[in-house]
Design a protein around this motif. Structure first.
Motif, PDB file in Angstrom:
ATOM      1  N   ASN A 172     -10.110   1.749  -1.521  1.00  0.00           N
ATOM      2  CA  ASN A 172      -9.846   3.287  -1.192  1.00  0.00           C
ATOM      3  C   ASN A 172      -8.836   4.023  -1.637  1.00  0.00           C
ATOM      4  OD1 ASN A 172     -11.940   2.676   0.773  1.00  0.00           O
ATOM      5  ND2 ASN A 172     -10.451   1.872   2.548  1.00  0.00           N
ATOM      6  N   VAL A 173      -7.895   3.460  -2.194  1.00  0.00           N
ATOM      7  CA  VAL A 173      -6.779   4.490  -3.027  1.00  0.00           C
ATOM      8  C   VAL A 173      -7.547   4.440  -4.484  1.00  0.00           C
ATOM      9  CG1 VAL A 173      -5.256   3.897  -1.188  1.00  0.00           C
ATOM     10  CG2 VAL A 173      -5.153   2.459  -3.188  1.00  0.00           C
ATOM     11  N   SER A 174      -8.394   4.111  -4.715  1.00  0.00           N
ATOM     12  CA  SER A 174      -9.126   3.974  -6.120  1.00  0.00           C
ATOM     13  C   SER A 174      -8.027   3.474  -7.022  1.00  0.00           C
ATOM     14  CB  SER A 174      -9.201   5.411  -6.594  1.00  0.00           C
ATOM     15  OG  SER A 174      -9.879   6.230  -5.880  1.00  0.00           O
ATOM     16  N   TYR A 175      -7.588   2.291  -6.671  1.00  0.00           N
ATOM     17  CA  TYR A 175      -6.634   1.583  -7.727  1.00  0.00           C
ATOM     18  C   TYR A 175      -7.550   1.070  -8.841  1.00  0.00           C
ATOM     19  CZ  TYR A 175      -3.928  -2.450  -9.385  1.00  0.00           C
ATOM     20  OH  TYR A 175      -3.206  -3.405 -10.330  1.00  0.00           O
ATOM     21  N   GLU A 220       1.310   4.536  -2.810  1.00  0.00           N
ATOM     22  CA  GLU A 220       0.973   5.603  -2.452  1.00  0.00           C
ATOM     23  C   GLU A 220       1.995   6.719  -3.217  1.00  0.00           C
ATOM     24  OE1 GLU A 220       0.390   5.708   1.705  1.00  0.00           O
ATOM     25  OE2 GLU A 220      -1.786   4.936   1.281  1.00  0.00           O
ATOM     26  N   LEU A 257       0.782  -1.067   0.028  1.00  0.00           N
ATOM     27  CA  LEU A 257      -0.065   0.208  -0.133  1.00  0.00           C
ATOM     28  C   LEU A 257       0.937   1.499   0.002  1.00  0.00           C
ATOM     29  CD1 LEU A 257      -2.933  -0.829   2.400  1.00  0.00           C
ATOM     30  CD2 LEU A 257      -3.112  -0.337   0.047  1.00  0.00           C
ATOM     31  N   HIS A 288      -8.553  -1.870   0.989  1.00  0.00           N
ATOM     32  CA  HIS A 288      -7.795  -0.512   0.918  1.00  0.00           C
ATOM     33  C   HIS A 288      -7.404  -0.201  -0.620  1.00  0.00           C
ATOM     34  CE1 HIS A 288      -6.835  -0.001   5.184  1.00  0.00           C
ATOM     35  NE2 HIS A 288      -6.754  -1.430   5.097  1.00  0.00           N
ATOM     36  N   SER A 319       2.133   3.457  -9.565  1.00  0.00           N
ATOM     37  CA  SER A 319       0.746   2.461  -9.574  1.00  0.00           C
ATOM     38  C   SER A 319       0.948   1.506 -10.529  1.00  0.00           C
ATOM     39  CB  SER A 319      -0.479   3.222  -9.591  1.00  0.00           C
ATOM     40  OG  SER A 319      -1.448   2.269  -9.291  1.00  0.00           O
TER      41      SER A 319
END
Ligand code: C2E
Ligand code: CA
Ligand code: CA
Length: 400
Positions: A71-74, A42, A38, A68, A47
């Protein structure tokens, strides 16, 4: 393509990196924990396009990692890997898909290299993920006009015998040829037609057209059964059996040349009228198929109460059943029940050669799906039959 491998076991990481290298993927990073992965995500511009993630990891497990990622819009692809029970991997994959992550595969360790290759190839050809099209709504007036003005057209998808490859019939799948919006698939407008109270108009129009086409096929030397989908809402009209009987007679088709596929799309307030309507249709020798069998909508109670002549196993239990023990168990149990009840068995969603071979060995009678053909406009049917008759021998020869 940048790939990230997340697994706590050093050996598994090394093996996967080695396999990916052999397949020509050189930009592979590895991480020993989900937390570390993760923090890598970030970092700006870092990415990956694809993540391989183990499910069973100390600290943060794969399922939590997936949350997660949301949440990080992967936005890249995801392949879940696990040494656990196959069903756990499938559940995790379902969860990730429900969060709109692009899941390319769910695999058990050790990962065979040809499976890995296939997943990567599929992932590359099918990406990027299509943004979901906006659902348009249409007024009841507009829907009625489409029906009355003949904007609805019937396409037909073949059903073939698994043992011989012979064409057994065609299922009618309605499409809306909209003058501005193009070809619209039924899932985009049937629910609206039902809510607008126009499903009787639609079904009757689709059915008449289907019988006309069936008559034309017969006159061309192909006496094939035609199947028409009916909604539960059609079955609350007490005059429906008489309408069907008359339409069949007018078309000059034997009653057994028509099959009605019934799905329970919602709970019925009054379950007795459909029962009466279905019983009368059967008395008139019209074929009845219980569609989408195995989903919540088509239940064992219906099987008990209604004299269906055919059972159609939902495609959710068909495609991939050869490699999924849960699907296989449900598929085989459904086929077994149908056989004991003297019903014809059909599998829909036969998408590839593996599905076909597996169903043949399971003793299912009929198959339908993209492996055989997509739904076709009626003018293409004669050519398709000719082409299939050339192709089919390669699928039914012993040992083929
Ligand atoms: P269904 O009766 O379950 O029809 C099968 C659907 O699966 C069709 O989608 C078909 O194109 C698709 N399909 C066929 N082979 C495969 C395959 O190998 N893999 C996969 N993944 N899908 C496959 P379509 O044409 O979009 O129809 C969707 C649903 O709309 C139908 O589901 C049926 O419930 C409903 N429908 C279609 N025509 C009519 C109609 O005239 N009246 C009513 N009431 N409903 C209809
Ligand atoms: Ca159907
Ligand atoms: Ca179905």
């Amino acid at each position: 393509m940048k790939i990230l491998v997340v697994d706590d076991e050093p050996f598994v990481r090394k093996l996967l990196i080695h396999q990916l290298g052999r397949l020509g993927f050189e930009h592979v990073q590895a991480s020993a924990s989900a937390q570390e992965a993760l923090s890598m995500l970030e970092a700006p511009g870092e990415s990956p396009d694809l993540i391989f993630c183990d499910l069973q990891m100390p600290g943060m497990d794969g399922v939590e990692f997936v949350r997660h990622l949301v949440n990080v819009s992967y936005a890249g692809g995801l392949v879940l890997v696990s040494g656990e029970d196959e069903r756990i991997v499938q559940t995790a994959a379902k969860l990730a898909r429900a969060h709109n992550l692009k899941v390319l595969g769910a695999l058990n360790k050790p990962v065979p290299i040809d499976r890995l290759k296939q997943i990567l190839e599929d992932g590359i050809t099918h990406s990027p993920a299509q943004p979901r099209a906006e659902r348009k709504t249409y007024s009841a007036e507009r829907l009625l006009r489409a029906i009355v003005d003949g904007e609805l057209i019937n396409h037909y998808q073949p059903k073939v015998e698994l043992a011989s490859g012979a064409v057994a019939g065609f299922e009618t799948l309605v499409r809306w040829q909209h003058p501005q919006d193009g070809l619209i698939l039924p899932d985009q407008f049937i629910p609206m037609v039902e809510e607008s109270g126009l499903i009787n108009e639609l079904t009757r129009s689709v059915l008449r057209t289907a019988l006309r086409h069936a008559r034309a096929w017969r006159d061309d030397g192909f006496p094939l059964q035609v199947a028409v989908n009916v909604s539960m809402d059609n079955l609350v009209a007490l005059d429906f059996p008489d309408f069907v009987e008359r339409a069949v007679e007018e078309a000059g088709i034997a009653a057994s040349g028509l099959l009605l596929e019934v799905t329970e799309s919602r709970l019925m307030k009054d379950p007795l009228t459909p029962l009466e309507v279905l019983a009368r249709l059967r008395l008139k020798r019209i074929g009845l198929s219980i569609d989408d069998f195995g989903t919540g909508h088509s239940s064992l109670a219906q099987l008990r109460d209604i004299p269906f002549s055919e059972l159609k196993v939902d495609r959710g239990f068909v495609h991939g059943a050869w490699r999924d023990a849960s699907l296989r168990a449900i598929l085989e149990a459904s086929l077994g029940m149908a056989r004991q009840l003297g019903m014809k068995t059909v599998a829909e969603g036969v998408e590839d050669r593996e599905d076909w071979n597996f169903l043949r060995s399971s003793g299912c009678e009929l198959a339908q799906g993209w492996f055989i053909s997509k739904a076709l406009p009626p003018e293409q049917i004669p050519d398709w039959i000719a082409g299939w008759n050339l192709r089919r021998s390669t699928f039914v020869e012993p040992g083929a």
